[in-house]
Design a protein around this motif. Structure first.
Motif, PDB file in Angstrom:
ATOM      1  N   ARG A 216     -64.952 -25.772   4.872  1.00 28.89           N
ATOM      2  CA  ARG A 216     -64.797 -26.566   3.639  1.00 28.89           C
ATOM      3  C   ARG A 216     -63.866 -25.903   2.636  1.00 28.89           C
ATOM      4  O   ARG A 216     -63.426 -26.529   1.688  1.00 28.89           O
ATOM      5  CB  ARG A 216     -66.159 -26.798   2.973  1.00 28.89           C
ATOM      6  CG  ARG A 216     -67.233 -27.355   3.893  1.00 28.89           C
ATOM      7  CD  ARG A 216     -66.882 -28.666   4.546  1.00 28.89           C
ATOM      8  NE  ARG A 216     -66.880 -29.756   3.611  1.00 28.89           N
ATOM      9  CZ  ARG A 216     -66.209 -30.894   3.783  1.00 28.89           C
ATOM     10  NH1 ARG A 216     -65.489 -31.071   4.865  1.00 28.89           N
ATOM     11  NH2 ARG A 216     -66.246 -31.857   2.889  1.00 28.89           N
ATOM     12  N   ASP A 217     -63.594 -24.605   2.820  1.00 27.58           N
ATOM     13  CA  ASP A 217     -62.713 -23.859   1.925  1.00 27.58           C
ATOM     14  C   ASP A 217     -61.666 -23.143   2.765  1.00 27.58           C
ATOM     15  O   ASP A 217     -62.010 -22.264   3.556  1.00 27.58           O
ATOM     16  CB  ASP A 217     -63.515 -22.817   1.120  1.00 27.58           C
ATOM     17  CG  ASP A 217     -64.577 -23.452   0.251  1.00 27.58           C
ATOM     18  OD1 ASP A 217     -64.217 -24.027  -0.778  1.00 27.58           O
ATOM     19  OD2 ASP A 217     -65.769 -23.385   0.626  1.00 27.58           O
ATOM     20  N   PHE A 218     -60.409 -23.536   2.599  1.00 24.35           N
ATOM     21  CA  PHE A 218     -59.340 -22.947   3.398  1.00 24.35           C
ATOM     22  C   PHE A 218     -57.991 -23.289   2.782  1.00 24.35           C
ATOM     23  O   PHE A 218     -57.903 -24.092   1.843  1.00 24.35           O
ATOM     24  CB  PHE A 218     -59.399 -23.449   4.852  1.00 24.35           C
ATOM     25  CG  PHE A 218     -59.258 -24.933   5.002  1.00 24.35           C
ATOM     26  CD1 PHE A 218     -58.000 -25.528   5.138  1.00 24.35           C
ATOM     27  CD2 PHE A 218     -60.377 -25.756   5.025  1.00 24.35           C
ATOM     28  CE1 PHE A 218     -57.871 -26.892   5.273  1.00 24.35           C
ATOM     29  CE2 PHE A 218     -60.255 -27.131   5.157  1.00 24.35           C
ATOM     30  CZ  PHE A 218     -58.988 -27.708   5.290  1.00 24.35           C
ATOM     31  N   ALA A 219     -56.951 -22.711   3.338  1.00 20.06           N
ATOM     32  CA  ALA A 219     -55.579 -23.041   2.961  1.00 20.06           C
ATOM     33  C   ALA A 219     -54.833 -23.459   4.218  1.00 20.06           C
ATOM     34  O   ALA A 219     -54.725 -22.689   5.169  1.00 20.06           O
ATOM     35  CB  ALA A 219     -54.899 -21.836   2.315  1.00 20.06           C
ATOM     36  N   ALA A 220     -54.341 -24.694   4.235  1.00 19.95           N
ATOM     37  CA  ALA A 220     -53.503 -25.160   5.338  1.00 19.95           C
ATOM     38  C   ALA A 220     -52.079 -24.703   5.047  1.00 19.95           C
ATOM     39  O   ALA A 220     -51.615 -24.796   3.911  1.00 19.95           O
ATOM     40  CB  ALA A 220     -53.571 -26.675   5.463  1.00 19.95           C
ATOM     41  N   ILE A 221     -51.395 -24.190   6.078  1.00 21.88           N
ATOM     42  CA  ILE A 221     -50.061 -23.635   5.879  1.00 21.88           C
ATOM     43  C   ILE A 221     -49.109 -24.153   6.948  1.00 21.88           C
ATOM     44  O   ILE A 221     -49.508 -24.354   8.093  1.00 21.88           O
ATOM     45  CB  ILE A 221     -50.113 -22.084   5.880  1.00 21.88           C
ATOM     46  CG1 ILE A 221     -48.765 -21.480   5.484  1.00 21.88           C
ATOM     47  CG2 ILE A 221     -50.617 -21.550   7.215  1.00 21.88           C
ATOM     48  CD1 ILE A 221     -48.844 -19.985   5.173  1.00 21.88           C
TER      49      ILE A 221
ATOM     50  N   PRO B 297     -59.500 -18.487   4.486  1.00 18.93           N
ATOM     51  CA  PRO B 297     -58.902 -18.498   5.822  1.00 18.93           C
ATOM     52  C   PRO B 297     -57.716 -19.467   5.840  1.00 18.93           C
ATOM     53  O   PRO B 297     -57.655 -20.399   5.026  1.00 18.93           O
ATOM     54  CB  PRO B 297     -60.037 -19.007   6.712  1.00 18.93           C
ATOM     55  CG  PRO B 297     -60.940 -19.751   5.809  1.00 18.93           C
ATOM     56  CD  PRO B 297     -60.808 -19.127   4.450  1.00 18.93           C
ATOM     57  N   LEU B 298     -56.787 -19.237   6.747  1.00 16.41           N
ATOM     58  CA  LEU B 298     -55.621 -20.106   6.887  1.00 16.41           C
ATOM     59  C   LEU B 298     -55.806 -21.020   8.086  1.00 16.41           C
ATOM     60  O   LEU B 298     -56.431 -20.649   9.073  1.00 16.41           O
ATOM     61  CB  LEU B 298     -54.353 -19.263   7.063  1.00 16.41           C
ATOM     62  CG  LEU B 298     -54.045 -18.285   5.934  1.00 16.41           C
ATOM     63  CD1 LEU B 298     -52.742 -17.542   6.215  1.00 16.41           C
ATOM     64  CD2 LEU B 298     -53.967 -18.994   4.596  1.00 16.41           C
ATOM     65  N   VAL B 299     -55.251 -22.218   7.967  1.00 16.97           N
ATOM     66  CA  VAL B 299     -55.322 -23.209   9.032  1.00 16.97           C
ATOM     67  C   VAL B 299     -53.908 -23.712   9.287  1.00 16.97           C
ATOM     68  O   VAL B 299     -53.167 -23.992   8.347  1.00 16.97           O
ATOM     69  CB  VAL B 299     -56.234 -24.389   8.633  1.00 16.97           C
ATOM     70  CG1 VAL B 299     -56.204 -25.471   9.693  1.00 16.97           C
ATOM     71  CG2 VAL B 299     -57.654 -23.922   8.383  1.00 16.97           C
ATOM     72  N   ALA B 300     -53.534 -23.810  10.553  1.00 19.73           N
ATOM     73  CA  ALA B 300     -52.224 -24.332  10.920  1.00 19.73           C
ATOM     74  C   ALA B 300     -52.355 -25.216  12.151  1.00 19.73           C
ATOM     75  O   ALA B 300     -53.282 -25.062  12.939  1.00 19.73           O
ATOM     76  CB  ALA B 300     -51.253 -23.186  11.193  1.00 19.73           C
ATOM     77  N   HIS B 301     -51.429 -26.153  12.290  1.00 18.81           N
ATOM     78  CA  HIS B 301     -51.357 -26.962  13.502  1.00 18.81           C
ATOM     79  C   HIS B 301     -50.349 -26.267  14.402  1.00 18.81           C
ATOM     80  O   HIS B 301     -49.144 -26.392  14.205  1.00 18.81           O
ATOM     81  CB  HIS B 301     -50.931 -28.399  13.191  1.00 18.81           C
ATOM     82  CG  HIS B 301     -51.208 -29.341  14.314  1.00 18.81           C
ATOM     83  ND1 HIS B 301     -52.476 -29.828  14.560  1.00 18.81           N
ATOM     84  CD2 HIS B 301     -50.416 -29.867  15.269  1.00 18.81           C
ATOM     85  CE1 HIS B 301     -52.441 -30.621  15.610  1.00 18.81           C
ATOM     86  NE2 HIS B 301     -51.190 -30.658  16.071  1.00 18.81           N
ATOM     87  N   ASN B 302     -50.836 -25.508  15.322  1.00 17.13           N
ATOM     88  CA  ASN B 302     -50.097 -24.586  16.189  1.00 17.13           C
ATOM     89  C   ASN B 302     -50.055 -23.220  15.516  1.00 17.13           C
ATOM     90  O   ASN B 302     -49.008 -22.745  15.071  1.00 17.13           O
ATOM     91  CB  ASN B 302     -48.689 -25.060  16.549  1.00 17.13           C
ATOM     92  CG  ASN B 302     -48.070 -24.168  17.621  1.00 17.13           C
ATOM     93  OD1 ASN B 302     -48.703 -23.237  18.121  1.00 17.13           O
ATOM     94  ND2 ASN B 302     -46.829 -24.448  17.968  1.00 17.13           N
ATOM     95  N   LYS B 303     -51.215 -22.631  15.444  1.00 17.49           N
ATOM     96  CA  LYS B 303     -51.418 -21.315  14.831  1.00 17.49           C
ATOM     97  C   LYS B 303     -50.448 -20.279  15.374  1.00 17.49           C
ATOM     98  O   LYS B 303     -49.950 -19.445  14.626  1.00 17.49           O
ATOM     99  CB  LYS B 303     -52.875 -20.914  15.074  1.00 17.49           C
ATOM    100  CG  LYS B 303     -53.174 -19.458  14.998  1.00 17.49           C
ATOM    101  CD  LYS B 303     -54.595 -19.177  15.465  1.00 17.49           C
ATOM    102  CE  LYS B 303     -54.654 -17.839  16.106  1.00 17.49           C
ATOM    103  NZ  LYS B 303     -55.595 -16.910  15.766  1.00 17.49           N
TER     104      LYS B 303
END
Length: 164
Positions: free
Chosen positions: A3-8, A84-90
């Motif tokens: 619920r708490d993150f940063a998408a990059i 935490p960081l979130v990416a589409h294709n970490k």
């Protein structure tokens, strides 16, 4: 659920992972987008490949006066805190981040990274592919301006809220 993150999301100028030329970040707190950040970055090495430009539309003219990665990251760091960081294709985005840190002689803080691409492959097996726009649409989010780092980060955030 996360619920708490940063998408990059990063875009690169050429085949080098260090050549980040734009970054988009979407901050999510309590399951709600609370902040957005976008910046052009002068890439290192500072040249553009035709193939990269055809994907995201950026050229040297766009980033000639932009700040280098280390200066842009000083603006980003306070926004991230210990999220935490979130990416589409970490693999790609985390690779860009680690390589840029190394290129600029910065100490990498071991960010926790989650991957919406891997999660979509696990949970959304019915999809014809797991590209960002396909997964976003399946999650009810229409991605406009695909390959703009902020637009892609926002799509990633919306996916993460459903899958992670």
């Amino acid at each position: 659920m996360l619920r708490d993150f940063a998408a990059i999301d990063f875009e690169t100028a050429n085949q080098q992972l260090s050549s980040v030329c734009s970054v988009g970040i979407v901050i999510v707190r309590n399951g709600i987008i609370t902040d957005r950040f976008y910046s052009l970055i002068q890439p290192e090495p500072n040249y553009y490949c035709y193939g990269n430009t055809t994907v995201h539309g950026l050229t040297a003219a766009d980033t000639d006066t932009a700040q280098v990665f280390s200066k842009v990251w000083k603006e980003i760091e306070p926004l991230l805190g210990n999220l935490p960081l979130v990416a589409h294709n970490k693999g790609f985005d985390e690779g860009c981040l680690k390589t840029a840190f190394k290129t600029y002689g910065m100490d990498y803080p071991d960010y926790r990274f989650y991957c919406t691409l891997a999660e979509s492959r696990r949970q959304l097996r019915h999809l014809p592919n797991h590209q960002l726009h396909t997964v976003a649409e399946d999650c009810g989010y229409i991605l406009i301006n695909h390959h703009h780092a902020l637009a892609d980060a926002e799509a990633c955030a919306e996916i993460a809220l459903q899958l992670l």
